[in-house]
Scaffold this motif. Structure first.
Motif, PDB file in Angstrom:
ATOM      1  N   SER A   1       0.811  -1.243   0.117  1.00 43.23           N
ATOM      2  CA  SER A   1       0.024   0.045  -0.058  1.00 43.23           C
ATOM      3  C   SER A   1       0.879   1.172   0.019  1.00 43.23           C
ATOM      4  CB  SER A   1      -0.692   0.033   1.131  1.00 43.23           C
ATOM      5  OG  SER A   1      -2.077  -1.135   1.011  1.00 43.23           O
ATOM      6  N   LEU A   2       2.047   1.231   0.638  1.00 43.09           N
ATOM      7  CA  LEU A   2       2.775   2.250   0.932  1.00 43.09           C
ATOM      8  C   LEU A   2       3.434   2.611  -0.652  1.00 43.09           C
ATOM      9  CD1 LEU A   2       4.824   4.485   2.392  1.00 43.09           C
ATOM     10  CD2 LEU A   2       6.319   2.626   2.645  1.00 43.09           C
ATOM     11  N   ALA A   3       3.765   1.502  -1.323  1.00 39.31           N
ATOM     12  CA  ALA A   3       4.476   1.597  -2.500  1.00 39.31           C
ATOM     13  C   ALA A   3       3.378   2.117  -3.552  1.00 39.31           C
ATOM     14  CB  ALA A   3       4.903   0.317  -3.070  1.00 39.31           C
TER      15      ALA A   3
ATOM     16  N   VAL B   1       1.664   6.258  -7.055  1.00 42.81           N
ATOM     17  CA  VAL B   1       0.730   7.223  -7.452  1.00 42.81           C
ATOM     18  C   VAL B   1       0.921   8.523  -7.363  1.00 42.81           C
ATOM     19  CG1 VAL B   1      -1.863   7.735  -7.451  1.00 42.81           C
ATOM     20  CG2 VAL B   1      -1.187   5.398  -7.216  1.00 42.81           C
ATOM     21  N   THR B   2       1.317   9.022  -6.177  1.00 39.87           N
ATOM     22  CA  THR B   2       1.797  10.308  -6.081  1.00 39.87           C
ATOM     23  C   THR B   2       2.896  10.810  -6.765  1.00 39.87           C
ATOM     24  OG1 THR B   2       1.100  10.016  -3.757  1.00 39.87           O
ATOM     25  CG2 THR B   2       2.064  12.058  -4.227  1.00 39.87           C
ATOM     26  N   THR B   3       3.787  10.187  -7.102  1.00 35.64           N
ATOM     27  CA  THR B   3       4.968  10.495  -7.883  1.00 35.64           C
ATOM     28  C   THR B   3       4.376  10.498  -9.355  1.00 35.64           C
ATOM     29  OG1 THR B   3       6.474   9.573  -6.320  1.00 35.64           O
ATOM     30  CG2 THR B   3       7.238   9.995  -8.357  1.00 35.64           C
TER      31      THR B   3
ATOM     32  N   SER C   1       7.702   9.941 -19.446  1.00 35.22           N
ATOM     33  CA  SER C   1       7.983   8.383 -19.541  1.00 35.22           C
ATOM     34  C   SER C   1       7.891   7.547 -18.272  1.00 35.22           C
ATOM     35  CB  SER C   1       9.146   8.276 -19.928  1.00 35.22           C
ATOM     36  OG  SER C   1       9.216   8.622 -21.451  1.00 35.22           O
ATOM     37  N   TRP C   2       8.573   8.267 -17.171  1.00 36.11           N
ATOM     38  CA  TRP C   2       8.402   7.773 -15.733  1.00 36.11           C
ATOM     39  C   TRP C   2       7.196   7.754 -15.061  1.00 36.11           C
ATOM     40  CZ3 TRP C   2      13.836  10.716 -14.144  1.00 36.11           C
ATOM     41  CH2 TRP C   2      14.732  10.149 -14.621  1.00 36.11           C
ATOM     42  N   ALA C   3       6.432   8.842 -15.205  1.00 37.15           N
ATOM     43  CA  ALA C   3       5.152   8.733 -14.777  1.00 37.15           C
ATOM     44  C   ALA C   3       4.097   7.597 -15.342  1.00 37.15           C
ATOM     45  CB  ALA C   3       4.180  10.121 -15.375  1.00 37.15           C
TER      46      ALA C   3
ATOM     47  N   LEU D   1       2.173   1.935 -14.605  1.00 41.20           N
ATOM     48  CA  LEU D   1       2.046   0.513 -14.919  1.00 41.20           C
ATOM     49  C   LEU D   1       2.456  -0.475 -14.062  1.00 41.20           C
ATOM     50  CD1 LEU D   1       3.322   0.855 -18.798  1.00 41.20           C
ATOM     51  CD2 LEU D   1       0.985   0.458 -18.072  1.00 41.20           C
ATOM     52  N   LEU D   2       3.418  -0.023 -13.247  1.00 37.48           N
ATOM     53  CA  LEU D   2       4.041  -0.776 -12.293  1.00 37.48           C
ATOM     54  C   LEU D   2       3.233  -1.121 -11.112  1.00 37.48           C
ATOM     55  CD1 LEU D   2       7.880   0.538 -12.419  1.00 37.48           C
ATOM     56  CD2 LEU D   2       7.155  -1.889 -13.063  1.00 37.48           C
ATOM     57  N   PHE D   3       2.095  -0.375 -10.890  1.00 35.08           N
ATOM     58  CA  PHE D   3       1.324  -0.787  -9.779  1.00 35.08           C
ATOM     59  C   PHE D   3       0.597  -1.925  -9.969  1.00 35.08           C
ATOM     60  CE2 PHE D   3       0.132   4.098  -9.976  1.00 35.08           C
ATOM     61  CZ  PHE D   3       1.261   4.463  -9.481  1.00 35.08           C
ATOM     62  N   TRP D   4       0.377  -2.720 -11.227  1.00 33.95           N
ATOM     63  CA  TRP D   4      -0.490  -3.689 -11.247  1.00 33.95           C
ATOM     64  C   TRP D   4      -0.123  -4.740 -10.406  1.00 33.95           C
ATOM     65  CZ3 TRP D   4      -3.917  -5.184 -15.344  1.00 33.95           C
ATOM     66  CH2 TRP D   4      -4.207  -4.049 -16.280  1.00 33.95           C
TER      67      TRP D   4
END
Length: 260
Positions: free
Chosen positions: A27-29, A34-36, A58-60, A65-68
């Protein structure tokens, strides 16, 4: 003699919240990512002043995508059972999505640093990228999202995930030889991304080892029982956020002479 295969692992069940770290860390990650991601996207919308802001774009998308992979970690620890039926298609999709995210990380590093690839490098990367597209499309369309063989988890990790992570690590190490990188911002930003790459490679080889224990249809049930996998994955996203943000500070100060 026939090769003995371990029986399918038991379904994962979490009837309480004893494993609180399994909820807090992902959840922290997720929150930090999301914030960043929103911050970088908003910066791009407001400025759009060259390669610096396009690297943030690109990083956004990469962080988004890495949230999945955080979703099943949180659901499992909250008591949701992970079954092959429910998650097979989901995890088949996460392979190309995570690969695209890592590719965007690499592209963002090239953009913000101004590194220009040679013609042969561009051709090699294009052929490799198209091979990745063909590989993932084959498994998604022809196999209808069902993991039936070891080729997807093994081939995806060895041929694509490991390669893009090594490219990221080598490119960032190359950046450290530049004069502008010899600052606290440069060392922290580059160091965080390199450490994340090493953790990512460790997870890739961990998956290769673990998936061979059970039939390929049950590969994720084995991974999902690993505290190492989800903790290092959470740490990886945090490291990426730190790395991206400090490189953003470094190059913004270099371009404009002040903090953003």
């Amino acid at each position: 003699m026939e090769k003995k295969v371990a029986p399918p692992p038991a379904p994962l069940e979490y009837n309480n919240m004893a494993d609180i770290s399994g909820v807090i860390l992902p959840s922290l990650a997720l929150t930090l990512g999301v914030t960043t991601s929103v911050y970088f996207f908003a910066w791009w919308v407001r400025h759009k002043d060259g390669r610096h802001t396009y690297s943030l774009l690109s990083w956004a998308f990469a962080l988004f995508l890495l949230f999945w992979f955080q979703i099943p970690a949180i659901l499992a620890r909250l008591g949701e059972g992970i079954t092959v039926t429910d998650f097979n298609l989901f995890f088949t999709l996460t392979f190309p999505i995570t690969f695209l995210a890592l590719l965007l990380v690499y592209i963002g590093i090239l953009q913000i640093s101004g590194i220009e690839l040679g013609k042969k490098q561009k051709i090699a990367l294009s052929v490799w990228f198209l091979s990745a597209v063909a590989f993932f499309v084959y498994h998604f369309i022809l196999n209808k999202g069902i993991i039936q063989a070891y080729l997807l988890p093994l081939g995806g990790n060895i041929l694509f995930y490991a390669v893009i992570r090594i490219l990221i690590i080598l490119t960032v190490i190359r950046l450290l030889s530049r004069a502008e990188m010899k600052t606290a911002y440069g060392f922290v930003g580059a160091g965080a991304i390199v450490v994340e790459g090493i953790l990512g490679l460790a997870r890739n080889f961990f998956i290769i080892k673990q998936v061979l224990i059970y039939p390929p249809q049950f590969w994720y049930l084995q991974i999902a029982q690993s505290q190492f996998f989800f903790v290092t994955q959470t740490v990886s996203i945090i490291l990426l956020v730190i790395g991206f943000y400090f490189l953003h500070l470094l190059y913004h100060r270099r371009l404009y002479g002040k903090k953003p």
